[in-house]
Design an enzyme around this catalytic site. Structure first.
Site, PDB file in Angstrom:
ATOM      1  N   ASP A 133       0.874  -1.169   0.000  1.00  0.00           N
ATOM      2  CA  ASP A 133       0.000   0.000   0.000  1.00  0.00           C
ATOM      3  C   ASP A 133       0.908   1.214   0.000  1.00  0.00           C
ATOM      4  O   ASP A 133       1.590   1.497   0.994  1.00  0.00           O
ATOM      5  CB  ASP A 133      -0.888  -0.021   1.247  1.00  0.00           C
ATOM      6  CG  ASP A 133      -1.819   1.191   1.336  1.00  0.00           C
ATOM      7  OD1 ASP A 133      -1.665   2.137   0.527  1.00  0.00           O
ATOM      8  OD2 ASP A 133      -2.687   1.211   2.224  1.00  0.00           O
TER       9      ASP A 133
ATOM     10  N   SER B 185       1.417  10.441 -16.702  1.00  0.00           N
ATOM     11  CA  SER B 185       0.135  10.560 -17.392  1.00  0.00           C
ATOM     12  C   SER B 185       0.178  11.819 -18.244  1.00  0.00           C
ATOM     13  O   SER B 185       0.870  12.799 -17.908  1.00  0.00           O
ATOM     14  CB  SER B 185      -1.060  10.660 -16.425  1.00  0.00           C
ATOM     15  OG  SER B 185      -2.245  11.040 -17.123  1.00  0.00           O
TER      16      SER B 185
ATOM     17  N   TYR C 208      -6.771  14.506  -9.835  1.00  0.00           N
ATOM     18  CA  TYR C 208      -5.865  13.673 -10.618  1.00  0.00           C
ATOM     19  C   TYR C 208      -4.877  14.522 -11.411  1.00  0.00           C
ATOM     20  O   TYR C 208      -3.663  14.268 -11.387  1.00  0.00           O
ATOM     21  CB  TYR C 208      -6.670  12.796 -11.569  1.00  0.00           C
ATOM     22  CG  TYR C 208      -5.832  11.853 -12.399  1.00  0.00           C
ATOM     23  CD1 TYR C 208      -5.168  10.787 -11.800  1.00  0.00           C
ATOM     24  CD2 TYR C 208      -5.696  12.030 -13.779  1.00  0.00           C
ATOM     25  CE1 TYR C 208      -4.388   9.917 -12.550  1.00  0.00           C
ATOM     26  CE2 TYR C 208      -4.923  11.162 -14.536  1.00  0.00           C
ATOM     27  CZ  TYR C 208      -4.275  10.110 -13.924  1.00  0.00           C
ATOM     28  OH  TYR C 208      -3.506   9.255 -14.682  1.00  0.00           O
TER      29      TYR C 208
ATOM     30  N   LYS D  76      -0.767  14.603 -10.873  1.00  0.00           N
ATOM     31  CA  LYS D  76       0.171  14.183 -11.909  1.00  0.00           C
ATOM     32  C   LYS D  76       1.081  15.316 -12.365  1.00  0.00           C
ATOM     33  O   LYS D  76       2.237  15.071 -12.744  1.00  0.00           O
ATOM     34  CB  LYS D  76      -0.594  13.584 -13.090  1.00  0.00           C
ATOM     35  CG  LYS D  76      -1.227  12.222 -12.766  1.00  0.00           C
ATOM     36  CD  LYS D  76      -0.178  11.202 -12.347  1.00  0.00           C
ATOM     37  CE  LYS D  76      -0.757   9.801 -12.172  1.00  0.00           C
ATOM     38  NZ  LYS D  76       0.282   8.798 -11.837  1.00  0.00           N
TER      39      LYS D  76
END
Length: 272
Positions: A77, A157, A171, A175
């Site tokens: 994790d 990404s 998100y 990134k």
């Protein structure tokens, strides 16, 4: 520690990872498993870390039977520094060292800005950004202690280069942070012989990604029908996991020995 000059090596030598030890986070399926497969095929011993320990073990068994490198699975994790430390130590203890660390684990819940909670924001950054930092830090500690350098590859990404769409503020922010982190880690770790590179994929229809798409469109739409709307490929097809894995292999191998700090776009021209 100067980076070695490998210009006298053959192509086979440059791409070979024989004798090197790698960790891939979020490696039980999708991009992570494809990355682990290419590293193992190139000769590396690989530890697949994933929150789904059973799936990690299954993936490791599959790859271990197919490729020359030894592959093992473990619970990981990335939001828990203790388990990151445990995986890094296991790589050293069971594989004999640590030369490559791939920060692949990530999440991208789609939540409209006006509904975005602090908790969701924090969760996305805990996995995508802090998880990358902790993985890179613990890998670098072990690489530095061993005195032989290494390579850290961060999966960024295309969202690290531009806005993507409504609902992805957390998100996109996370990134962009990983892309910046990649540059500064490269600067800080270069004296230790550690290269740091990013790979920025476009959307890839993996098992996990398609499940998230299905959840975002609960009106019964087939996620596969939405793919043309989610990609702007200039090469006539949607990406598959191995398209990204090959770029990671390039980064991890001596083919990229004179590169650090860059983030390579694997996006079929999407961000042009």
């Amino acid at each position: 520690m100067p980076m070695p000059d490998v210009s006298s090596h053959s192509v086979a030598q440059l791409v070979s990872l024989t004798g090197r030890r790698a960790v891939v986070t979020g490696g039980a399926q999708g991009l992570g498993k494809a990355i682990a497969a290419r590293l193992a095929e190139a000769g590396a011993d690989v530890l697949i870390g994933d929150r789904n320990a059973d799936l990690a073990t299954t993936a490791a068994t599959d790859l271990d039977e197919r490729y020359p490198g030894r592959v093992i699975g473990a619970f990981l994790d990335v939001t828990d520094t203790g388990t990151v430390n445990a995986v890094a130590d296991r790589a050293v203890d069971e594989l004999g060292g640590l030369d490559i660390w791939v920060n692949n684990a990530g999440i991208f819940p789609a939540v409209p800005l006006l509904e975005l909670t602090d908790e969701t924001w924090d969760q996305v950054f805990a996995v995508n950004t802090r998880g990358t930092l902790v993985g890179a830090r613990e890998a670098a500690r072990r690489m530095t202690a061993a005195g032989h350098g290494g390579v850290i590859v961060n999966i960024v990404s295309t969202a690290g280069f531009r806005g993507v769409g409504p609902g992805l503020a957390a998100y996109v922010g996370s990134k962009h942070a990983v892309r910046g982190l990649t540059r500064n880690l490269a600067l800080e770790l270069a004296p230790h012989g550690i290269r740091v590179l990013g790979v920025a994929p476009t959307f890839v229809p993996t098992e996990g990604n398609m499940a998230l798409v299905a959840a975002a469109f609960p009106d019964g739409a087939d996620p596969a029908d939405l793919l043309p709307q989610m990609t702007n490929s200039l090469i006539g097809r949607v990406a598959v996991p191995d398209d990204i894995a090959r770029v990671v292999l390039f980064c991890a191998s001596d083919l990229s020995a004179f590169m650090t700090g860059s983030t390579l776009l694997a996006d079929a021209g999407e961000t042009l």
